[in-house]
Design a protein around this motif. Structure first.
Motif, PDB file in Angstrom:
ATOM      1  N   ILE A 163       5.703   2.845  -4.511  1.00  0.00           N
ATOM      2  CA  ILE A 163       4.913   2.505  -5.564  1.00  0.00           C
ATOM      3  C   ILE A 163       3.893   1.300  -4.958  1.00  0.00           C
ATOM      4  CG2 ILE A 163       5.040   1.051  -7.795  1.00  0.00           C
ATOM      5  CD1 ILE A 163       5.715   3.950  -8.007  1.00  0.00           C
ATOM      6  N   HIS A 164       4.330   0.588  -4.248  1.00  0.00           N
ATOM      7  CA  HIS A 164       3.526  -0.366  -3.612  1.00  0.00           C
ATOM      8  C   HIS A 164       4.076  -1.109  -2.279  1.00  0.00           C
ATOM      9  CE1 HIS A 164       1.260  -4.504  -4.302  1.00  0.00           C
ATOM     10  NE2 HIS A 164       2.321  -4.962  -3.647  1.00  0.00           N
ATOM     11  N   GLU A 165       2.916  -1.143  -1.562  1.00  0.00           N
ATOM     12  CA  GLU A 165       3.074  -1.864  -0.105  1.00  0.00           C
ATOM     13  C   GLU A 165       2.323  -3.052   0.147  1.00  0.00           C
ATOM     14  OE1 GLU A 165       2.944   1.155   2.935  1.00  0.00           O
ATOM     15  OE2 GLU A 165       2.238   2.505   1.402  1.00  0.00           O
ATOM     16  N   ASN A 167       5.466  -1.491 -23.129  1.00  0.00           N
ATOM     17  CA  ASN A 167       4.619  -0.263 -23.570  1.00  0.00           C
ATOM     18  C   ASN A 167       4.099   0.660 -22.541  1.00  0.00           C
ATOM     19  OD1 ASN A 167       2.606  -1.597 -21.966  1.00  0.00           O
ATOM     20  ND2 ASN A 167       1.340  -2.245 -23.715  1.00  0.00           N
ATOM     21  N   GLY A 168       4.893   0.570 -21.376  1.00  0.00           N
ATOM     22  CA  GLY A 168       4.700   1.513 -20.456  1.00  0.00           C
ATOM     23  C   GLY A 168       3.505   1.304 -19.474  1.00  0.00           C
ATOM     24  N   SER A 169       2.638   0.131 -20.017  1.00  0.00           N
ATOM     25  CA  SER A 169       1.365   0.299 -19.191  1.00  0.00           C
ATOM     26  C   SER A 169       1.339  -0.401 -17.818  1.00  0.00           C
ATOM     27  CB  SER A 169       0.288  -0.641 -20.078  1.00  0.00           C
ATOM     28  OG  SER A 169       0.878  -1.892 -20.040  1.00  0.00           O
ATOM     29  N   GLY A 170       2.273  -0.807 -17.129  1.00  0.00           N
ATOM     30  CA  GLY A 170       2.446  -1.317 -16.001  1.00  0.00           C
ATOM     31  C   GLY A 170       3.482  -2.564 -15.713  1.00  0.00           C
ATOM     32  N   PHE A 171       3.226  -3.185 -14.873  1.00  0.00           N
ATOM     33  CA  PHE A 171       4.092  -4.094 -14.379  1.00  0.00           C
ATOM     34  C   PHE A 171       3.250  -5.501 -13.582  1.00  0.00           C
ATOM     35  CE2 PHE A 171       3.656  -1.573 -10.506  1.00  0.00           C
ATOM     36  CZ  PHE A 171       3.627  -2.512  -9.579  1.00  0.00           C
ATOM     37  N   ILE A 172       4.016  -6.635 -13.612  1.00  0.00           N
ATOM     38  CA  ILE A 172       3.430  -7.803 -13.124  1.00  0.00           C
ATOM     39  C   ILE A 172       4.168  -8.435 -12.120  1.00  0.00           C
ATOM     40  CG2 ILE A 172       2.641 -10.207 -13.566  1.00  0.00           C
ATOM     41  CD1 ILE A 172       2.137  -9.196 -16.699  1.00  0.00           C
ATOM     42  N   LEU A 173       3.555  -8.650 -10.986  1.00  0.00           N
ATOM     43  CA  LEU A 173       4.202  -9.343  -9.954  1.00  0.00           C
ATOM     44  C   LEU A 173       3.490 -10.650  -9.286  1.00  0.00           C
ATOM     45  CD1 LEU A 173       3.068  -8.311  -7.197  1.00  0.00           C
ATOM     46  CD2 LEU A 173       4.596  -6.383  -7.326  1.00  0.00           C
ATOM     47  N   LYS A 174       4.275 -11.262  -8.686  1.00  0.00           N
ATOM     48  CA  LYS A 174       3.611 -12.406  -8.073  1.00  0.00           C
ATOM     49  C   LYS A 174       3.550 -12.203  -6.308  1.00  0.00           C
ATOM     50  CE  LYS A 174       6.036 -16.323  -7.334  1.00  0.00           C
ATOM     51  NZ  LYS A 174       6.551 -17.750  -7.875  1.00  0.00           N
ATOM     52  N   SER A 175       2.384 -12.564  -5.729  1.00  0.00           N
ATOM     53  CA  SER A 175       2.298 -12.103  -4.427  1.00  0.00           C
ATOM     54  C   SER A 175       1.412 -13.365  -3.746  1.00  0.00           C
ATOM     55  CB  SER A 175       1.790 -10.837  -4.386  1.00  0.00           C
ATOM     56  OG  SER A 175       1.363 -10.797  -2.855  1.00  0.00           O
ATOM     57  N   GLY A 211       0.010 -18.062  -3.806  1.00  0.00           N
ATOM     58  CA  GLY A 211       0.696 -17.152  -5.012  1.00  0.00           C
ATOM     59  C   GLY A 211       0.011 -16.787  -6.264  1.00  0.00           C
ATOM     60  N   HIS A 212       0.028 -15.491  -6.499  1.00  0.00           N
ATOM     61  CA  HIS A 212      -0.762 -15.399  -7.614  1.00  0.00           C
ATOM     62  C   HIS A 212      -0.467 -14.234  -8.361  1.00  0.00           C
ATOM     63  CE1 HIS A 212      -3.874 -18.454  -7.673  1.00  0.00           C
ATOM     64  NE2 HIS A 212      -4.216 -18.095  -6.544  1.00  0.00           N
ATOM     65  N   PHE A 213      -0.562 -13.865  -9.559  1.00  0.00           N
ATOM     66  CA  PHE A 213      -0.040 -12.893 -10.222  1.00  0.00           C
ATOM     67  C   PHE A 213      -1.019 -11.764 -10.433  1.00  0.00           C
ATOM     68  CE2 PHE A 213       2.285 -16.311 -12.942  1.00  0.00           C
ATOM     69  CZ  PHE A 213       3.445 -15.959 -12.736  1.00  0.00           C
ATOM     70  N   TYR A 214      -0.229 -10.337 -10.245  1.00  0.00           N
ATOM     71  CA  TYR A 214      -1.114  -9.342 -10.166  1.00  0.00           C
ATOM     72  C   TYR A 214      -0.484  -8.258 -11.100  1.00  0.00           C
ATOM     73  CZ  TYR A 214      -2.971 -11.023  -5.515  1.00  0.00           C
ATOM     74  OH  TYR A 214      -3.501 -12.032  -4.682  1.00  0.00           O
ATOM     75  N   TYR A 215      -1.533  -7.477 -11.821  1.00  0.00           N
ATOM     76  CA  TYR A 215      -0.971  -6.549 -13.028  1.00  0.00           C
ATOM     77  C   TYR A 215      -1.394  -4.994 -12.512  1.00  0.00           C
ATOM     78  CZ  TYR A 215      -1.419  -4.486 -17.672  1.00  0.00           C
ATOM     79  OH  TYR A 215      -1.331  -3.836 -18.679  1.00  0.00           O
ATOM     80  N   TYR A 216      -0.153  -4.241 -12.248  1.00  0.00           N
ATOM     81  CA  TYR A 216      -0.555  -2.904 -11.777  1.00  0.00           C
ATOM     82  C   TYR A 216       0.138  -1.943 -12.798  1.00  0.00           C
ATOM     83  CZ  TYR A 216      -0.585  -5.097  -7.035  1.00  0.00           C
ATOM     84  OH  TYR A 216      -0.979  -5.842  -5.916  1.00  0.00           O
ATOM     85  N   LYS A 234      -1.230   1.183  -8.869  1.00  0.00           N
ATOM     86  CA  LYS A 234      -2.510   1.035  -8.803  1.00  0.00           C
ATOM     87  C   LYS A 234      -3.124  -0.289  -9.562  1.00  0.00           C
ATOM     88  CE  LYS A 234      -7.225   2.585  -9.975  1.00  0.00           C
ATOM     89  NZ  LYS A 234      -7.997   4.059 -10.807  1.00  0.00           N
ATOM     90  N   LEU A 235      -3.613  -1.242  -8.914  1.00  0.00           N
ATOM     91  CA  LEU A 235      -4.095  -2.506  -9.398  1.00  0.00           C
ATOM     92  C   LEU A 235      -5.006  -2.448 -10.518  1.00  0.00           C
ATOM     93  CD1 LEU A 235      -3.925  -5.654  -8.890  1.00  0.00           C
ATOM     94  CD2 LEU A 235      -5.912  -5.528  -7.678  1.00  0.00           C
TER      95      LEU A 235
END
Length: 714
Positions: free
Chosen positions: A294-296, A314-322, A328-333, A338-339
């Motif tokens: 899913i993510h590398e 709602n199944g639109s994606g996930f949020i993680l901190k990298s 450190g910031h939040f990203y929405y995939y 896919k970002l």
């Protein structure tokens, strides 16, 4: 993000201390340690969650009891909370068996045997309890009492759902209490890790109890050693048979905390190579164990585990901190990895993701944007391009309690010169009501020490924070000893613009004339991952040089006694102290090093190799970061302290340093605590605290211990 260094460092603090009003009262020994003066500081209410979107739970002291009240955000009206509003069903171990207690307090015994059950954990729907017993995984139905055993090969070397030591300490975390299993959100499956420790070296820890004593043999992989072999299994509730995730346990690898997707249909697993510079998130099918990427993420130094992942319902994606950008910031995939959007950016760090409001398409989070020494609350859109909106106020550090829908929040806020207060606000940042103030009616009647935040510059031009507490009755024409308390580990800063109580031991040392200091180095988090990357393969060298630069700044002050620059810490802080009195011997004069690492080759694989690589591929790095390399430079007063049964930083570390110092004919002090682990409590803690006080009086103050102290210790 950090105020510019100024030649007038400490000036405001000096003036403030020197001009203290003479009529303010002092506290005597009895008032500091035995009978605290009332109304200097008021106890703050404790806010623990919300009953619903518009009612928060506040615990108030009534006599000797703390009682919960449900408070209406609009009116402030408070009624004593109903049990269902504050209590949850719980499970615990009593007499080796599992007991279940519902929210109303009714208790039921679930297991009845002589074998100890461990880590009982309720399923999300509250109908089942999973646990381990003799290193096998079980569950039991609360209503029927039917028990299911899922694994059958648990032994002294094979653990199912019970973590191997290095995973407990470094990957899953101490708060898990060795638990290595996870319920699916629908309560129909359990994922668990299986550990095989057969190739992990044994480290013997000697217990001196009794006539013969005995050895406690621990499977502990030191840097460069073999790690446990790990598999991830998945079981269906109440059914026999295990589905193994499609990984080869023979590979040299690590697995991080897994995450079930919100619909329970897949398990997302974190995989990392032994070098820890590449992390992959795999989606695993619990039906057949098949996996897909899913993510590398790859970095030139190391990659940190993701400590949380939010799946949108709602199944639109996930949020993680990298921290792949260096901060450190939040990203929405989307769910394919896919970002969709980077939600935050800049030379600052996010902290906690508190809420995702899917309806409004916004997230609420805390961050250190205004200052690396303070936390604020922010909101940002999942779809727009605007900058995050700050919802908190002032130059304060804010601890946030957010309502379930994000419409309101309580902040407990403070800074080094402002005692904690709390306030209720709406999600536009408007203050609805001030709730509490810890500053008591007698606060302004007493002469209290003041702590100030300042900055020092490193030899290569970085600016980093430290706090300084000058003595009471400060006289700039006199010279005072310095006592520095540090930790110093990567991303483990201790210097914040947050209230520090002026009472207790802090008050006493200020009264006795000790300058008290706390310092953060470049890897502490103030400079993000960018700052941490400096230490890669040289952990300890940059950090101690930063501390030396801060201490040299202190020594340049006319009121600092340069012959008395003391430092202390435990664990990594003990290591830093040992480095200070050896590598930094020309700066630091006194130190108490508690349960210290003295050679990174003696510490565990996962932590050490993340920052240092292995001894086999970085021999020079290990050499130059060991205080034993510089033991010949010791010329100050060093006290070495360790517990004999420390299973984290083995006493072997201190013994090897002692052996080196003895061979060099160096003078030092050594105190051991029989049977104690990584730190101590009870009578040993009392003794340790007393010895620290004796050390400071003897070496930094050069005067007898007050009679009140001697009486206090009896």
């Amino acid at each position: 993000m950090i105020n510019k260094f100024s030649a007038t460092l400490f000036t405001a603090l000096v003036i403030l201390s020197f001009s203290s009003s003479a009529q303010l009262k002092d506290l005597n020994f009895e008032e500091v340690f035995n009978k605290p003066v009332k109304d200097i500081l008021n106890p703050m209410p404790i806010y623990r969650g919300w009953a619903d979107n518009t009612n928060y739970i506040e615990y108030r002291m009534e006599g000797q009891q703390s009682k919960p009240y449900t408070v209406d955000v609009r009116t402030g009206a408070a009624v004593q909370s109903a049990p269902a509003q504050v209590n949850e069903a719980t499970v615990r171990i009593k007499n080796n068996d599992i007991f279940y207690k519902d929210a109303l307090g009714n208790e039921k015994q679930l297991t009845r045997d002589s074998v100890l059950e461990k880590n009982p954990t309720l399923s999300p729907d509250g109908s089942q309890v999973a646990f381990t017993k003799r290193n096998d995984l079980y569950s039991i139905n609360i209503n029927s009492g039917v028990e299911t055993r899922y694994t059958n090969d648990g032994s002294d070397l094979i653990y199912n759902g019970w973590a191997s030591w290095v995973y407990y300490e470094e990957i899953l975390g101490r708060s898990t209490r060795y638990k290595a299993f996870w319920w699916s959100p629908d309560s129909k499956r359990i994922a668990f890790m299986r550990f095989d420790d057969s190739k992990v070296p044994v480290f013997p820890i000697y217990n001196s109890s009794g006539q013969q004593g005995f050895l406690e043999n621990t499977r502990y992989p030191k840097a460069g050693d073999k790690n446990p072999e790990v598999k991830m299994g998945l079981v269906n509730l109440g059914s026999q048979g295990i589905v193994w995730a499609d990984f080869d346990e023979k590979n040299d690898q690590y697995f991080g905390t897994p995450f079930w997707m919100a619909d329970s249909k897949t398990l997302w697993m974190q995989w990392m190579n032994r070098d820890q510079n590449k992390l992959i998130i795999y989606s695993v099918n619990p039906v057949d164990g098949a996996k897909r990427i899913i993510h590398e993420e790859t970095q030139k130094t190391w990659v940190d585990w993701f400590d949380g992942m939010y799946f949108l319902k709602n199944g639109s994606g996930f949020i993680l901190k990298s921290d792949k950008s260096g901060w450190g910031h939040f990203y929405y995939y989307d769910l394919e990895g896919k970002l969709k959007k980077q939600l935050t950016s800049g030379f600052w760090r996010v902290a906690q993701l508190l809420l995702v409001d899917e309806k409004a398409q916004e997230i609420y989070f805390t961050a250190r944007q205004e200052s690396s020494a303070r936390h604020d609350l922010y909101r940002v859109s999942l779809k727009g391009t605007e900058e995050p909106v700050r919802l908190t106020f002032g130059n304060y550090d804010h601890q946030i309690n957010l309502s379930p829908d994000g419409k309101y929040f309580i902040t407990t806020y403070s800074n080094l010169s402002t005692a904690p207060k709390s306030a209720l606000l709406d999600n536009k940042g408007n203050i609805i009501r001030e709730l509490a103030d810890s500053k008591g009616s007698a606060y302004d009647s007493y002469k209290l020490p003041k702590t100030e935040l300042s900055y020092y510059k490193t030899r290569d031009g970085l600016e980093l924070p430290m706090t300084v507490t000058l003595p009471l009755n400060f006289d700039p024409s006199k010279k005072y000893p310095v006592w520095i308390s540090i930790y110093g580990g990567p991303d483990a800063g201790t210097v914040y613009d947050r209230w520090k109580s002026p009472l207790g031991q802090n008050y006493w040392w200020a009264k006795e004339g000790v300058i008290q200091v706390a310092i953060d180095n470049r890897s502490s988090g103030h400079l993000g991952k960018t700052g941490m990357d400096f230490i890669y393969r040289n952990m300890g060298k940059y950090e101690i040089e930063d501390y030396m630069d801060a201490a040299l700044l202190l020594k340049s002050k006319p009121y600092v006694d340069g012959s008395k620059i003391g430092i202390t810490g435990g664990s990594f802080g003990g290591y830093m102290t040992a480095m200070a009195l050896t590598y930094g011997a020309d700066v630091f004069t006194h130190g108490i090093a508690n349960y210290s690492v003295t050679d990174w080759a003696l510490y565990d694989t996962h932590y050490t190799e993340r920052f240092m690589g292995t001894p086999q591929n970085n021999a020079e790095g290990y050499r130059i970061t060991s205080p034993m390399t510089y033991a010949d430079k010791l010329k100050g007063s060093l006290r070495i302290v360790h517990g004999t049964m420390d299973d984290n930083v083995h006493m072997q570390n201190s013994i090897q340093l002692i052996d080196k110092l003895q061979d060099l004919n160096k003078n030092f002090e050594f105190m051991l605590y029989p049977g104690e682990r990584h730190g101590w409590g009870g009578k040993k803690a009392r003794h340790s605290n007393q010895e620290n006080v004796r050390y400071i009086y003897k070496n930094l103050l050069e005067k007898p211990i007050p009679a009140e102290y001697l009486q206090y210790w009896k």
